[in-house]
Design an enzyme around this catalytic site. Structure first.
Site, PDB file in Angstrom:
ATOM      1  N   ASP A 262    -117.207 -17.220  11.989  1.00 27.03           N
ATOM      2  CA  ASP A 262    -117.141 -16.965  10.550  1.00 27.03           C
ATOM      3  C   ASP A 262    -118.150 -15.900  10.109  1.00 27.03           C
ATOM      4  O   ASP A 262    -118.160 -15.501   8.947  1.00 27.03           O
ATOM      5  CB  ASP A 262    -117.423 -18.247   9.764  1.00 27.03           C
TER       6      ASP A 262
ATOM      7  N   ASP B 271     -91.811  19.559 -11.302  1.00 28.48           N
ATOM      8  CA  ASP B 271     -92.135  18.764 -10.109  1.00 28.48           C
ATOM      9  C   ASP B 271     -92.004  17.282 -10.394  1.00 28.48           C
ATOM     10  O   ASP B 271     -91.422  16.527  -9.616  1.00 28.48           O
ATOM     11  CB  ASP B 271     -93.560  19.077  -9.634  1.00 28.48           C
TER      12      ASP B 271
ATOM     13  N   GLY C 214     -86.721  15.996  -1.509  1.00 28.64           N
ATOM     14  CA  GLY C 214     -85.635  16.858  -1.076  1.00 28.64           C
ATOM     15  C   GLY C 214     -85.303  16.721   0.389  1.00 28.64           C
ATOM     16  O   GLY C 214     -85.147  15.625   0.911  1.00 28.64           O
ATOM     17  N   MET C 215     -85.266  17.866   1.071  1.00 30.69           N
ATOM     18  CA  MET C 215     -84.870  17.913   2.476  1.00 30.69           C
ATOM     19  C   MET C 215     -86.085  18.067   3.382  1.00 30.69           C
ATOM     20  O   MET C 215     -85.979  18.551   4.498  1.00 30.69           O
ATOM     21  CB  MET C 215     -83.913  19.094   2.685  1.00 30.69           C
TER      22      MET C 215
END
Length: 510
Positions: free
Chosen positions: A36, A296, A431-432
């Site tokens: 502990d 954006d 996006g891509m």
């Protein structure tokens, strides 16, 4: 109590130790068995500090069990009193050592007769509360102890400071960006013409707690730690407190207006109006308002997100995503089950589903089912996101070392709005991007994950099927994998081949 290999909030004694080690010259002694006593290692690994007071472990072993712990505990307290000369020694058991049902209060009383330091026993039920609840209770206990002591000695400073002032209550060690947040809060208060009276417990001194009531009000930035202390100070000394967390443009403005209301209610204070300050900060210091109107950010409008964390950060980020950035929060959740009523009230208007759980597998399965575009959660959700190929921004403890940054990264105040806007924008796969990275040999070369988050899937993917899956662009690969597995389960198919993939595609698209 339950056995787990991941816990959002740790055991109670960790919360107590975090508060004790946040104060200057306070020494904690942990009455615990071996295993502990990992707090020192955890703190020294995560916190970027040059120096801190380590916790002493009073180990419970078979020899102690045979003759009782009293002599050893008292000996450790008196030894640390002579060696370290602390202002306060705080004794805490763990849930393991609590099983012994020893009279630790008697141990403390006996030790305090021979020490120069104050000695108290952490007043926490280790079976009923978690790390955050224990931290909140321990902080209130220490403040109550020293103010009660000061009242008996007629040393409490009740006269208010000449200029408006505030105590910041609740920033402490191992907190999520707490050091940066504290700097930002001090800057905010200074620009409002308010003096920072004390910061408790981080860097505070128990010897100065007698002057807490001299502040005009208390500021509690996080619900998890500090509320009990603020409520005690209000009840005992009539001190108002502000518990609106200044995260995001809207909530920061609400927090400042609440401060304005408190100051204007004081008969000896000149009336203040912070409207022009709010407008100036929103327009020129924070870029988040401008960013939310940019092309954006508009590209993020309607994207699905899941939020999970402590009550303070999860509720705040949910509001920012929905109200300030136009992002669709499909699920907002917290592991702070003790504060679920407040959390539900805060997020209900801004999300489709509310999740209250401390089971990370339940969170993972919901993420897999919902398939959000991005996750905003703890380090555990970050791991889940990696397995499901879903980006994740870390917004709450528990966290790893990368979220104890050396650079200035507050989440609170107007500078915090910029940090959060960056985090949100960078967390989405736009996006891509992934597809282009694959085409041009970018970093997205990892193989597809073929197991569910709960690790209960008995589906087997053939080598050809895995190769076919890896050909699919990364930004849709996870969805196709999950759709294929769902189709296979419905048709009682245990082996996924290329033919099964195309059959699933035709069935779902038809």
């Amino acid at each position: 109590m339950k056995l787990a290999y991941w816990m959002y909030a740790g055991p109670a004694h960790i919360g107590t130790l975090r508060v004790a080690s946040s104060f200057k010259n306070v020494h904690a002694i942990m009455h615990a068995p071996l295993g502990d006593d990992y707090f020192n290692v955890m703190r020294s690994m995560l916190e970027r500090e040059r120096d801190f007071t380590p916790v002493t472990a009073s180990i419970v072993d078979r020899h102690v069990l045979a003759r009782g712990s009293q002599e050893k505990v008292v000996e450790n307290i008196t030894r640390k009193d002579k060696e370290e000369k602390p202002d306060l020694i705080l004794l805490t058991p763990t849930c393991t050592s609590s099983i012994l049902q020893e009279d630790l209060e008697n141990f403390v009383n006996r030790a305090s007769t021979t020490t120069d330091s104050d000695v108290i026993l952490a007043d926490v039920n280790h079976y009923r509360v978690n790390e955050l609840q224990a931290a909140d209770r321990t902080l209130e206990q220490i403040i109550r102890y020293y103010l009660t002591k000061a009242k008996k000695q007629d040393k409490v400073v009740l006269k208010k400071t000449e200029k408006p002032s505030a105590n910041i209550i609740g920033t402490f060690t191992l907190g999520f960006h707490h050091q940066h947040d504290c700097r930002e809060l001090k800057r905010l208060l200074k620009e409002l013409g308010i003096i920072t009276n004390q910061v408790i417990p981080e860097g505070g001194s128990v010897k100065e707690l007698y002057a807490l009531p001299s502040a005009w009000f208390n500021l509690v930035p996080y619900r998890e730690v500090g509320l009990m202390a603020a409520q005690y100070l209000k009840k005992e000394f009539g001190m108002p407190y502000v518990a609106i967390t200044p995260i995001g443009i809207i909530e920061t403005a609400l927090c400042i207006k609440e401060i304005q209301t408190i100051l204007n209610s004081e008969p000896f204070c000149l009336k203040v109006n912070y409207s022009s300050y709010i407008n100036e900060q929103t327009s020129f210091v924070s870029q988040a308002a401008w960013f939310s109107r940019s092309i954006d950010c508009q590209n993020l409008t309607g994207k699905k997100a899941l939020v999970f964390g402590d009550a303070t950060h999860a509720a705040s980020i949910t509001k920012i995503l929905t109200k300030e950035m136009g992002i669709h929060v499909v699920c907002a959740g917290t592991y702070c089950k003790h504060d679920q009523a407040w959390f539900i009230e805060q997020v209900q208007p801004y999300c489709d589903k509310i999740l209250i759980t401390d089971d990370h597998e339940e969170v993972g399965d919901i993420i897999a089912k919902i398939e959000p575009s991005a996750i905003f959660g703890t380090q555990m959700e970050r791991h889940i996101g990696k397995r499901l190929n879903i980006p994740c921004g870390v917004i709450s403890a528990p966290v790893h070392i990368q979220n104890f940054s050396l650079g200035y990264r507050p989440f609170l105040g107007y500078e915090g709005t910029n940090q959060i806007a960056d985090l949100v924008y960078n967390s989405f796969t736009l996006g891509m991007e992934d597809h282009l990275l694959e085409i041009f040999g970018g970093h997205d070369t990892k193989k597809a994950v073929i197991k569910s988050t709960s690790m209960e899937s008995d589906l087997f993917w053939t080598t050809d099927a895995q190769l076919e899956l890896n050909k699919i662009p990364g930004f849709v690969r996870g969805k196709i994998k999950r759709n294929t597995e769902q189709f296979a389960k419905e048709k009682n198919i245990s082996e996924i081949t290329v033919e099964v993939m195309y059959t699933a595609k035709e069935t779902l698209s038809g």
